[in-house]
Write an enzyme that holds these catalytic residues in place. Sequence first.
Site, PDB file in Angstrom:
ATOM      1  N   SER A 169       0.885  -1.206  -0.131  1.00 29.59           N
ATOM      2  CA  SER A 169       0.102   0.033   0.009  1.00 29.59           C
ATOM      3  C   SER A 169       1.001   1.390   0.150  1.00 29.59           C
ATOM      4  O   SER A 169       2.115   1.226   0.295  1.00 29.59           O
ATOM      5  CB  SER A 169      -0.892   0.161   1.313  1.00 29.59           C
ATOM      6  OG  SER A 169       0.009   0.030   2.406  1.00 29.59           O
ATOM      7  N   GLU A 211       0.958   7.960  16.809  1.00 21.99           N
ATOM      8  CA  GLU A 211       2.463   7.690  17.172  1.00 21.99           C
ATOM      9  C   GLU A 211       3.637   8.565  16.771  1.00 21.99           C
ATOM     10  O   GLU A 211       4.247   8.932  17.880  1.00 21.99           O
ATOM     11  CB  GLU A 211       2.927   6.267  16.555  1.00 21.99           C
ATOM     12  CG  GLU A 211       2.012   5.221  16.841  1.00 21.99           C
ATOM     13  CD  GLU A 211       2.486   3.780  16.476  1.00 21.99           C
ATOM     14  OE1 GLU A 211       1.985   2.694  16.973  1.00 21.99           O
ATOM     15  OE2 GLU A 211       3.385   3.780  15.155  1.00 21.99           O
ATOM     16  N   LEU A 344      -2.183  -4.350   8.418  1.00 23.21           N
ATOM     17  CA  LEU A 344      -1.345  -4.549   9.366  1.00 23.21           C
ATOM     18  C   LEU A 344      -0.112  -5.505   9.018  1.00 23.21           C
ATOM     19  O   LEU A 344      -0.508  -6.601   8.309  1.00 23.21           O
ATOM     20  CB  LEU A 344      -1.717  -5.105  10.635  1.00 23.21           C
ATOM     21  CG  LEU A 344      -3.025  -4.294  11.107  1.00 23.21           C
ATOM     22  CD1 LEU A 344      -3.648  -4.884  12.264  1.00 23.21           C
ATOM     23  CD2 LEU A 344      -1.997  -3.116  12.033  1.00 23.21           C
ATOM     24  N   HIS A 469       4.231 -13.274  39.450  1.00 21.89           N
ATOM     25  CA  HIS A 469       4.087 -12.174  40.311  1.00 21.89           C
ATOM     26  C   HIS A 469       5.657 -11.666  40.603  1.00 21.89           C
ATOM     27  O   HIS A 469       6.385 -12.479  40.921  1.00 21.89           O
ATOM     28  CB  HIS A 469       3.697 -12.300  41.802  1.00 21.89           C
ATOM     29  CG  HIS A 469       3.358 -11.187  42.748  1.00 21.89           C
ATOM     30  ND1 HIS A 469       2.786 -10.275  42.537  1.00 21.89           N
ATOM     31  CD2 HIS A 469       4.326 -11.101  43.721  1.00 21.89           C
ATOM     32  CE1 HIS A 469       2.825  -9.281  43.433  1.00 21.89           C
ATOM     33  NE2 HIS A 469       3.748  -9.785  44.023  1.00 21.89           N
TER      34      HIS A 469
END
Length: 490
Positions: A169, A211, A344, A469
């Site tokens: 594109s 962005e 994408l 964790h």
Amino acid sequence: MLRSFTSTQSSKLAQFVRYASTKKYDVVVIGGGPGGYVAAIKAAQLGLNTACIEKRGALGGTCLNVGCIPSKSLLNNTHLLHTVQHEARDRGIAIDGTVGVDFGKLMAAKEKSVKQLTGGVEMLFKKNKVDYLKGTGSFVDEKKVKVDPIEGGEPVEVEAENFIVATGSEPTPFPGIEVDEERIVTSTGILSLKEIPERLAIIGGGIIGLEMASVYARLGSKVTVLEFQNSIGAGMDAEVSKTTQKLLSKQGLNIKTGTKVLSGKREGDVVKIEVEDAKSGKKEDLEADVLLVAVGRRPYTEGLNLEAAGLEKDNKGRLVIDDQLKSKHDHIRIIGDVTFGPMLAHKAEEEGIAAAEYIKNGHGHVNYANIPSVMYTHPEVAWVGLNEEQLKEKGIKYKVGKFPFIANSRAKTNLDTDGFVKIIADAETERVLGAHIIGPNAGEMIAEAGLALEYGASTEDIARTCHAHPTLSEAFKEAALATFDKPINF
Ligand code: FAD
């Protein structure tokens, strides 16, 4: 005049021909972007004799050369700059003197990443024995493509049993605004500016626009984003979009939604922009040193001579395919930005793999309901599956579980607590239907949601999976828990 690959020719072209002349190819891929290069490598790995034609002079397409990679380099390094400039001292890092920007080095670091990655793809071609034909491919007929070598010399013809078209594109122009890639730029120009503009205006509050807005705001530009819609981040869940706008505005971005750009014109070293409030019609004149036009991308097929192969486009210029990526010819498949679906890199890659597998095995697979989107601002925004608005429209009953990063121990430790995880599950079955994250490392965390969607996991499956964790991903587990029970830490 056209010649076949069997003729012997001088220097570069001869080398080019020798490369390609041994046999007729099983697969010829046109375009070496994420769609095309992945398709070529996969086809070769499946034992198919494969060539890839690329006219840019470097592999990797838009993504590696002027898209995903250079933009992420600038985003990462300007985020570091911002952290050092504004947060380091509070984090106990003593800085002797001022911290500034070396714009030349910032750009050089970006170029280095690009070169390493594009060179890496060339190595992969060698490793997998894909012939790299450096030139512009255009159809002669549906079985033959002419290649005009970029290094000069006469064109040559390549024949193949199968073609994969992956020509990508290009930026969509804004009617009446003339791009010079200096003062009025596309995404390509903004990635290679020579100096930091004092005032940057951006048409388009989508992912690319935001962005780049973040990059230049961190570098000290006064940034104004002009968005016609009433919200930013096209495709985001509405609640996430609102939070994103609030947080980016707090970072100094002037985001003007509901604003229609009427004109933009370079006058010397200044760009004059006329805008109109979409509701009231009130006009306003703005000035900027650089104007970025970021209103989307459109399929690119210039010079491909589609007509010779009888390939069809729809009214948006996308090459038409069926659900197996096939054009009207069984042996010509089309993938990536040049056809339907989100523009994408990872979507193009999935299609590249599928196209090669269809050719070799007769079956392939792309799950279009499970393609993540990520915006690499800070905080990052990432989502996959359906959002609340889409579910309402479809009349599907759902539940929402949310968990804020302010209650996540790792985010608190990192002093980086903006945002939340939002998981949407089917009201009856608890099956995950979508996940929407705004927060640190959202782009990495969204992969967990993708896996859940792919395997039809319920939110209870996620909540009962032990998460390490202290990690940010515990917020994902807690949001899952919140859909059917209560979170522990909030
Ligand atoms: P392309 O990457 O456009 O590649 C097509 C290639 O074909 C080009 O190299 C072109 O030179 C070549 N070509 C065209 N015609 C011919 C011909 N006739 N003969 C030979 N070669 C030809 N996507 C993401 O997923 N994540 C991101 O973070 C992201 N960031 C982006 C940031 C920016 C600034 C931009 C502009 C895009 C970004 N994208 C991102 C989108 C991503 O770059 C594209 O979706 C992806 O590159 C599409 O891959 P493709 O292979 O279909 O096409």
